[in-house]
Design an enzyme around this catalytic site. Sequence first.
Site, PDB file in Angstrom:
ATOM      1  N   LYS A  13      -7.631   1.470  -6.715  1.00 53.23           N
ATOM      2  CA  LYS A  13      -6.621   2.403  -6.218  1.00 53.23           C
ATOM      3  C   LYS A  13      -7.275   3.745  -5.885  1.00 53.23           C
ATOM      4  O   LYS A  13      -8.233   4.177  -6.528  1.00 53.23           O
ATOM      5  CB  LYS A  13      -5.527   2.607  -7.265  1.00 53.23           C
ATOM      6  CG  LYS A  13      -4.897   1.311  -7.764  1.00 53.23           C
ATOM      7  CD  LYS A  13      -4.258   0.516  -6.645  1.00 53.23           C
ATOM      8  CE  LYS A  13      -3.664  -0.796  -7.150  1.00 53.23           C
ATOM      9  NZ  LYS A  13      -3.078  -1.612  -6.067  1.00 53.23           N
ATOM     10  N   THR A  19       3.229   0.672  -5.029  1.00 53.34           N
ATOM     11  CA  THR A  19       4.081  -0.175  -5.873  1.00 53.34           C
ATOM     12  C   THR A  19       3.495  -0.370  -7.274  1.00 53.34           C
ATOM     13  O   THR A  19       4.225  -0.382  -8.266  1.00 53.34           O
ATOM     14  CB  THR A  19       4.318  -1.551  -5.227  1.00 53.34           C
ATOM     15  OG1 THR A  19       3.057  -2.193  -4.978  1.00 53.34           O
ATOM     16  CG2 THR A  19       5.086  -1.420  -3.927  1.00 53.34           C
ATOM     17  N   SER A  37      -4.548   2.725   4.639  1.00 53.31           N
ATOM     18  CA  SER A  37      -4.708   2.111   3.317  1.00 53.31           C
ATOM     19  C   SER A  37      -4.696   0.593   3.415  1.00 53.31           C
ATOM     20  O   SER A  37      -5.425  -0.099   2.691  1.00 53.31           O
ATOM     21  CB  SER A  37      -3.584   2.571   2.382  1.00 53.31           C
ATOM     22  OG  SER A  37      -3.698   3.934   2.077  1.00 53.31           O
ATOM     23  N   LYS A  39       0.822  -1.213   0.000  1.00 47.78           N
ATOM     24  CA  LYS A  39       0.000   0.000   0.000  1.00 47.78           C
ATOM     25  C   LYS A  39       0.858   1.267   0.000  1.00 47.78           C
ATOM     26  O   LYS A  39       0.436   2.319   0.478  1.00 47.78           O
ATOM     27  CB  LYS A  39      -0.963   0.024   1.188  1.00 47.78           C
ATOM     28  CG  LYS A  39      -1.879  -1.189   1.288  1.00 47.78           C
ATOM     29  CD  LYS A  39      -2.535  -1.532  -0.023  1.00 47.78           C
ATOM     30  CE  LYS A  39      -3.446  -0.443  -0.552  1.00 47.78           C
ATOM     31  NZ  LYS A  39      -4.008  -0.753  -1.908  1.00 47.78           N
ATOM     32  N   GLY A  40       2.053   1.143  -0.566  1.00 47.01           N
ATOM     33  CA  GLY A  40       2.916   2.318  -0.667  1.00 47.01           C
ATOM     34  C   GLY A  40       2.858   2.968  -2.039  1.00 47.01           C
ATOM     35  O   GLY A  40       3.370   4.067  -2.231  1.00 47.01           O
ATOM     36  N   ARG A  67      -8.873   4.589  -3.119  1.00 47.10           N
ATOM     37  CA  ARG A  67     -10.110   4.531  -2.330  1.00 47.10           C
ATOM     38  C   ARG A  67     -10.025   5.425  -1.096  1.00 47.10           C
ATOM     39  O   ARG A  67      -8.955   5.590  -0.507  1.00 47.10           O
ATOM     40  CB  ARG A  67     -10.366   3.096  -1.880  1.00 47.10           C
ATOM     41  CG  ARG A  67     -10.871   2.183  -2.995  1.00 47.10           C
ATOM     42  CD  ARG A  67     -10.839   0.752  -2.551  1.00 47.10           C
ATOM     43  NE  ARG A  67     -11.499  -0.139  -3.502  1.00 47.10           N
ATOM     44  CZ  ARG A  67     -11.308  -1.446  -3.544  1.00 47.10           C
ATOM     45  NH1 ARG A  67     -10.478  -2.025  -2.689  1.00 47.10           N
ATOM     46  NH2 ARG A  67     -11.945  -2.192  -4.428  1.00 47.10           N
ATOM     47  N   HIS A  72     -10.179   6.573   2.634  1.00 47.95           N
ATOM     48  CA  HIS A  72      -9.908   5.908   3.903  1.00 47.95           C
ATOM     49  C   HIS A  72     -11.107   6.037   4.842  1.00 47.95           C
ATOM     50  O   HIS A  72     -11.921   6.953   4.710  1.00 47.95           O
ATOM     51  CB  HIS A  72      -8.679   6.532   4.571  1.00 47.95           C
ATOM     52  CG  HIS A  72      -7.398   6.232   3.868  1.00 47.95           C
ATOM     53  ND1 HIS A  72      -6.230   6.896   4.136  1.00 47.95           N
ATOM     54  CD2 HIS A  72      -7.103   5.321   2.894  1.00 47.95           C
ATOM     55  CE1 HIS A  72      -5.266   6.425   3.366  1.00 47.95           C
ATOM     56  NE2 HIS A  72      -5.767   5.471   2.610  1.00 47.95           N
ATOM     57  N   TYR A  83      -3.271  11.011 -10.589  1.00 47.67           N
ATOM     58  CA  TYR A  83      -2.644  11.093 -11.913  1.00 47.67           C
ATOM     59  C   TYR A  83      -2.828   9.792 -12.692  1.00 47.67           C
ATOM     60  O   TYR A  83      -2.757   8.703 -12.137  1.00 47.67           O
ATOM     61  CB  TYR A  83      -1.156  11.405 -11.782  1.00 47.67           C
ATOM     62  CG  TYR A  83      -0.863  12.875 -11.624  1.00 47.67           C
ATOM     63  CD1 TYR A  83      -0.627  13.674 -12.735  1.00 47.67           C
ATOM     64  CD2 TYR A  83      -0.834  13.464 -10.356  1.00 47.67           C
ATOM     65  CE1 TYR A  83      -0.367  15.031 -12.602  1.00 47.67           C
ATOM     66  CE2 TYR A  83      -0.576  14.820 -10.208  1.00 47.67           C
ATOM     67  CZ  TYR A  83      -0.343  15.599 -11.342  1.00 47.67           C
ATOM     68  OH  TYR A  83      -0.088  16.938 -11.193  1.00 47.67           O
TER      69      TYR A  83
END
Length: 315
Positions: free
Chosen positions: A278, A75, A163, A72-73, A280, A282, A263
């Site tokens: 992606k 990747t 996340s 959740k960084g 979403r 929190h 983006y």
Amino acid sequence: MAAFLLGAVLLIVQPQIVPSRPAINSIVETSSQSVQRELLKKTSQKNDFKENIHSNGSCQQLPQTIIIGVRKGGTRALLEMLSLHPDIAAAESEVHFFDWEDHYRNGLQWYINQMPFSYPHQITVEKTPAYFTSPKVPERVYNMNQSMRLLLILRDPSERVLSDYTQVFYNHMQKHKPYPSIEQFLIKNGELNVDYKAINRSLYYIHIQNWLKYFPLDHIHIVDGDKLIKDPFPEIEKVERFLKLSPQINASNFYFNKTKGFYCLRDSGRERCLHESKGRAHPQVDPRLLEKLQEYFHEPNKKFFELVGRTFDWH
């Protein structure tokens, strides 16, 4: 007869000579780990591999770069953006070779078979976010390739925890399964639940220490995940330089999608965005609880900054 018995006794009590080992491998290994290490040494010989060569001259090869995390960084975003470069060939799915035992036992030939076909001038990249927090992975990657270039993308630890929860929550929702509120995970006996796995994954200094036992810091490029979300181009430029790629990605490859709120990519006139999963929102968290979470990460963050020699704009 007495001399014979004395000789037999000496043979029994004689200590075994244990060969010295490098300090980097001083961790005690189980017999299965030793066997696997020997297997890796054997299969690392080029002639032991079956080259899957395409008629166009491309072939499958071991990755020269791995995106090791963090979960959740960002990747997936990093991999998609990096794939804009013509000299990058990226594995589409997470391989989990080094952290899943049933995959690792298959050996390096199996690993190669999971890679995309690439040309000799291209860099093959795979990403598995779980690698960063798995204690056994750094040594396994080192045994395969000591000169591996590693990409690590990190976000504010508190935001990453939220996340992490959000992903699992939506996975349960899609399967029509109930899932506890985030407060039930974050609070235990009235205190912050530091045993919550999502919190442990955000203790970056603990996990980076395992990697630094095997790889020098100049082999690990840390991408600022928070900046990648807000302004991706400068972060991707840094990745290009780290991988010694010619500067092919430019600002025009990115455009902000107001509907999605992040983006998206533009490649040769074709526009594409990350999956709807992606970005979403929190869950709403009590501000006092969020502050407690941020306070908890203050010291671990400080230790991480000292280890990597740079700071990040985290709470």
